[in-house]
Design a protein around this motif. Structure first.
Motif, PDB file in Angstrom:
ATOM      1  N   ALA A   1       0.832  -1.206   0.000  1.00  0.00           N
ATOM      2  CA  ALA A   1       0.000   0.000   0.000  1.00  0.00           C
ATOM      3  C   ALA A   1       0.868   1.258   0.000  1.00  0.00           C
ATOM      4  O   ALA A   1       0.584   2.224  -0.730  1.00  0.00           O
ATOM      5  N   GLN A   2       1.912   1.248   0.795  1.00  0.00           N
ATOM      6  CA  GLN A   2       2.808   2.409   0.853  1.00  0.00           C
ATOM      7  C   GLN A   2       3.553   2.595  -0.470  1.00  0.00           C
ATOM      8  O   GLN A   2       3.755   3.725  -0.927  1.00  0.00           O
ATOM      9  N   GLY A   3       3.951   1.484  -1.085  1.00  0.00           N
ATOM     10  CA  GLY A   3       4.657   1.565  -2.366  1.00  0.00           C
ATOM     11  C   GLY A   3       3.776   2.116  -3.470  1.00  0.00           C
ATOM     12  O   GLY A   3       4.219   2.954  -4.273  1.00  0.00           O
TER      13      GLY A   3
ATOM     14  N   VAL B   1       4.340   5.627  -5.642  1.00  0.00           N
ATOM     15  CA  VAL B   1       4.290   5.711  -7.105  1.00  0.00           C
ATOM     16  C   VAL B   1       3.258   6.760  -7.533  1.00  0.00           C
ATOM     17  O   VAL B   1       3.515   7.577  -8.430  1.00  0.00           O
ATOM     18  N   ALA B   2       2.107   6.759  -6.881  1.00  0.00           N
ATOM     19  CA  ALA B   2       1.058   7.740  -7.212  1.00  0.00           C
ATOM     20  C   ALA B   2       1.536   9.159  -6.955  1.00  0.00           C
ATOM     21  O   ALA B   2       1.181  10.091  -7.684  1.00  0.00           O
TER      22      ALA B   2
ATOM     23  N   GLN C   1       4.322   1.552 -11.333  1.00  0.00           N
ATOM     24  CA  GLN C   1       3.227   0.782 -10.754  1.00  0.00           C
ATOM     25  C   GLN C   1       3.324  -0.696 -11.107  1.00  0.00           C
ATOM     26  O   GLN C   1       2.929  -1.556 -10.312  1.00  0.00           O
ATOM     27  N   GLN C   2       3.860  -1.013 -12.283  1.00  0.00           N
ATOM     28  CA  GLN C   2       3.948  -2.412 -12.700  1.00  0.00           C
ATOM     29  C   GLN C   2       4.742  -3.238 -11.693  1.00  0.00           C
ATOM     30  O   GLN C   2       4.404  -4.390 -11.406  1.00  0.00           O
TER      31      GLN C   2
ATOM     32  N   ALA D   1      11.135   7.438  -2.121  1.00  0.00           N
ATOM     33  CA  ALA D   1      10.309   6.607  -1.239  1.00  0.00           C
ATOM     34  C   ALA D   1      10.022   5.265  -1.883  1.00  0.00           C
ATOM     35  O   ALA D   1      10.054   4.220  -1.214  1.00  0.00           O
ATOM     36  N   ALA D   2       9.756   5.252  -3.181  1.00  0.00           N
ATOM     37  CA  ALA D   2       9.470   3.996  -3.882  1.00  0.00           C
ATOM     38  C   ALA D   2      10.669   3.056  -3.844  1.00  0.00           C
ATOM     39  O   ALA D   2      10.519   1.844  -3.642  1.00  0.00           O
TER      40      ALA D   2
END
Length: 225
Positions: free
Chosen positions: A125-127, A131-132, A183-184, A138-139
């Motif tokens: 969820a954090q990842g 990305v969003a 996101q992938q 952070a990613a």
């Protein structure tokens, strides 16, 4: 701006207590692995010392250690430069990573608890949020934590020790492709969690192998349009 390419205030000054040479080493290694200091960048002792709030001696010692470990190149009459990894170096490291991570995924599927699965889902969820938000730093950090958690769930101390030895170099290679993977990468993480939660060792192994291979291929394709 310093010629090292770091904006003023980007790195906090180091506190004096403790083994200063080790703390300078860790600070410089973090700047290299996150690519705040870019491959090929000239490292000026005096400027790094001023930036970190230390004398030149611990910086010199840290650079010598980083040179021994392959993070920095010391060139006669030119100075220190961040090492520029070759395609072969990256390929070899990422191939080893695939072997370690695939086995970790298999063992995690065999051993993971409900609490472990919940921890992976929280990191997922954090990842996805990182990305969003287009927060690459952070990613990258969350990606490392996700894979470290799977390694922890595997429950093999020797495997974890071997993985820890390559972890920082994996981050170094992953950073320039983090946005491309985007996101992938986290969709692949979600599928991994499902396989691990189901206790499907074969599927977890296959998915992790494919996942790490996608990262390796993205690294080699990073310079292509």
């Amino acid at each position: 701006m310093l010629s090292t390419g770091l904006p003023q205030g980007a790195v906090p000054r180091l506190e004096r207590p403790g083994p200063l040479r080790d703390r300078v080493y860790e600070a410089l290694l973090e700047l290299i692995t996150t690519r705040a200091l870019q491959p090929g960048q000239h490292l000026v002792e005096s400027e790094l010392a001023g930036h970190l709030g230390v004398s030149r001696q611990p910086v010199r010692e840290a650079l010598q250690r980083l040179n021994t470990e392959g993070w920095v190149d010391l060139r006669p009459a030119q100075g220190a430069f961040v090492h520029e990894p070759t395609e072969q170096e990256a390929d070899q490291l990422l191939t080893v990573r695939t072997l370690l991570e695939a086995e970790a995924a298999r063992l995690a599927a065999a051993n993971a608890t409900g609490a472990g699965i919940e921890a992976l889902e929280e990191l997922l969820a954090q990842g996805l949020q990182a990305v969003a938000d287009d927060d690459v730093d952070a990613a990258v950090a969350l990606n490392a934590r996700f894979h470290a958690k799977i390694m922890e769930l595997a429950g093999n101390a020797v495997l974890a020790e071997l993985a820890a030895q390559v972890d920082r170099r994996v981050r170094w290679y992953y950073t320039p492709v983090a946005r491309r993977r985007g996101q992938q990468s986290w969709i692949e993480h979600r599928d991994l969690i499902t396989a691990i939660a189901d206790g499907n060792e074969q599927e977890a192994t296959r998915l992790m192998r494919e996942h790490t291979e996608h990262t390796r291929n993205s690294y080699h394709a990073r310079t292509r349009p």
